[in-house]
Design a protein around this motif. Structure first.
Motif, PDB file in Angstrom:
ATOM      1  N   SER A   5     -36.812  -4.599  21.550  1.00  0.00           N
ATOM      2  CA  SER A   5     -37.093  -3.346  20.868  1.00  0.00           C
ATOM      3  C   SER A   5     -37.551  -2.282  21.854  1.00  0.00           C
ATOM      4  N   LEU A   7     -39.677   0.055  21.980  1.00  0.00           N
ATOM      5  CA  LEU A   7     -40.935   0.663  21.568  1.00  0.00           C
ATOM      6  C   LEU A   7     -41.729   0.948  22.830  1.00  0.00           C
ATOM      7  N   ARG A  98     -44.125  -4.827  10.342  1.00  0.00           N
ATOM      8  CA  ARG A  98     -44.315  -3.387  10.441  1.00  0.00           C
ATOM      9  C   ARG A  98     -43.864  -2.892  11.813  1.00  0.00           C
ATOM     10  N   ASP A  99     -43.801  -1.573  11.935  1.00  0.00           N
ATOM     11  CA  ASP A  99     -43.400  -0.986  13.214  1.00  0.00           C
ATOM     12  C   ASP A  99     -44.323  -1.389  14.346  1.00  0.00           C
ATOM     13  N   ARG A 139     -32.159  -1.110  12.355  1.00  0.00           N
ATOM     14  CA  ARG A 139     -32.849  -0.927  11.084  1.00  0.00           C
ATOM     15  C   ARG A 139     -31.931  -0.274  10.061  1.00  0.00           C
ATOM     16  N   GLY A 147     -40.973   1.907   7.199  1.00  0.00           N
ATOM     17  CA  GLY A 147     -41.672   1.709   8.472  1.00  0.00           C
ATOM     18  C   GLY A 147     -41.732   0.258   8.877  1.00  0.00           C
ATOM     19  N   LEU A 149     -39.445  -3.410  10.461  1.00  0.00           N
ATOM     20  CA  LEU A 149     -38.457  -3.869  11.433  1.00  0.00           C
ATOM     21  C   LEU A 149     -38.230  -5.357  11.211  1.00  0.00           C
TER      22      LEU A 149
END
Length: 324
Positions: A5, A7, A98-99, A139, A147, A149
């Motif tokens: 991911s 992020l 969650r994110d 997603r 919100g 994943l």
């Protein structure tokens, strides 16, 4: 679709969540739909047999209610109670989080299920597939709105990113701290830093920890204790938040010093993890104390300069004796 991911914070610290790929997600959805339709057909047949005497309007209302309860309500309840694992996701080794990597709640499952009626049931999954292919993290629209994943739980041993445990002397210290005002994005940044702080330059890592700790303290309304290093403070507040979530979910306190995985759980078979050693609080050195004089020691004899005869001091010896 990327294997990990994306992020990433402004300081290029990445959180290693592995998003599920479209084939595995599609297989999980097919399994869930097959089970849901089998239950729906069985329930519909039972209801038709029991309500054969109803008029057409009542029968239509019962049919719509059954559809919503079985194909929408039951999946939402299962996803909520299982903390993101439906039957299909459990079979494929997937989980909804969650994110920020934490476990989902009822509102997340409700939004995903409500949007899923349109993008999966009414469009036969076409909208969901297109959205997953376009999204960098795979997603669908329901995940973006809620919100959430979908990540892979079954990862090779030793590759999962763990949030390090706080020092033992900090466990439970922030139990009275109000963490409800801290936004999810800040929690994500804190998790990202903690999972990557060992790979950062010490000076850069200390600066990041200080900024993140100040941001968390600004939202909680309590300053960072001066005797707690910023990195240890961040680990302690994250551990406290996870303990509260576990207590709400399972009714048991989780104040312990073990590592926690990216989704708030520890994968089975994970290797033993040693938490990093945080610097202990700074203690100023004690001031030197002058030794006490010995009461039994003889004081030094006074000295006088040569030729000083004041005060009755005797003259220095010269070795000359005057005549008698």
């Amino acid at each position: 679709m990327a294997g990990v991911s994306e992020l990433v914070t402004g300081e290029a610290v990445a959180l290693e969540l592995r998003p599920a790929k479209l084939p595995s997600r599609a297989l999980a959805v097919l399994i869930d739909l097959a089970v849901a339709f089998a239950v729906y057909i069985a329930v519909t047949m039972a209801i038709v047999a029991a309500t054969a005497s109803l008029d057409d309007a009542a029968a239509a209302a019962v049919a719509v209610t059954t559809f919503l309860l079985v194909l929408v309500g039951v999946p939402i309840a299962v996803e909520t109670l299982s903390r993101g694992r439906s039957l299909g996701k459990l079979a494929c080794g997937l989980r909804v989080v969650r994110d920020d990597g934490g476990p989902i709640r009822f509102r997340h499952a409700l939004v995903r299920g409500a949007v899923g009626v349109v993008e999966i049931l009414m469009t036969f999954g076409v909208v969901a597939c297109i959205a997953s292919l376009v999204s960098a993290r795979g997603r669908r629209v329901g995940d973006v709105v809620a919100g959430t994943l979908v990540v892979r739980e079954r990862v090779p041993t030793g590759q999962a990113a763990f949030v390090p445990a706080p020092p033992p002397w900090l466990v439970g210290r922030f139990a009275q701290l109000d963490l409800s005002a801290v936004p999810e994005g800040l929690w994500l940044a804190v998790r990202q830093y903690l999972t990557r702080m060992g790979q950062l330059d010490p000076q850069v890592g200390q600066g990041m920890a200080a900024r993140l700790a100040a941001d968390v303290a600004a939202h909680t309304g309590a300053p960072v204790p001066t005797d707690v290093p910023p990195a240890a403070f961040l680990a302690a507040v994250v551990h406290e938040r996870q303990s509260r979530e576990a207590q709400r979910a399972f009714g048991a306190s989780q104040h312990a010093g073990g590592p926690v995985g990216p989704a708030g759980y520890s994968p089975a078979g994970a290797p033993a993890y040693a938490a990093p050693s945080y610097p202990a609080p700074y203690t100023p050195p004690a001031a030197p104390v002058a030794p006490a004089p010995d009461a039994f020691s003889k004081p030094p004899a006074p000295t006088s300069a040569p030729g000083d005869r004041d005060g009755g001091a005797e003259p220095p010896a010269t070795g000359f004796a005057p005549p008698a």
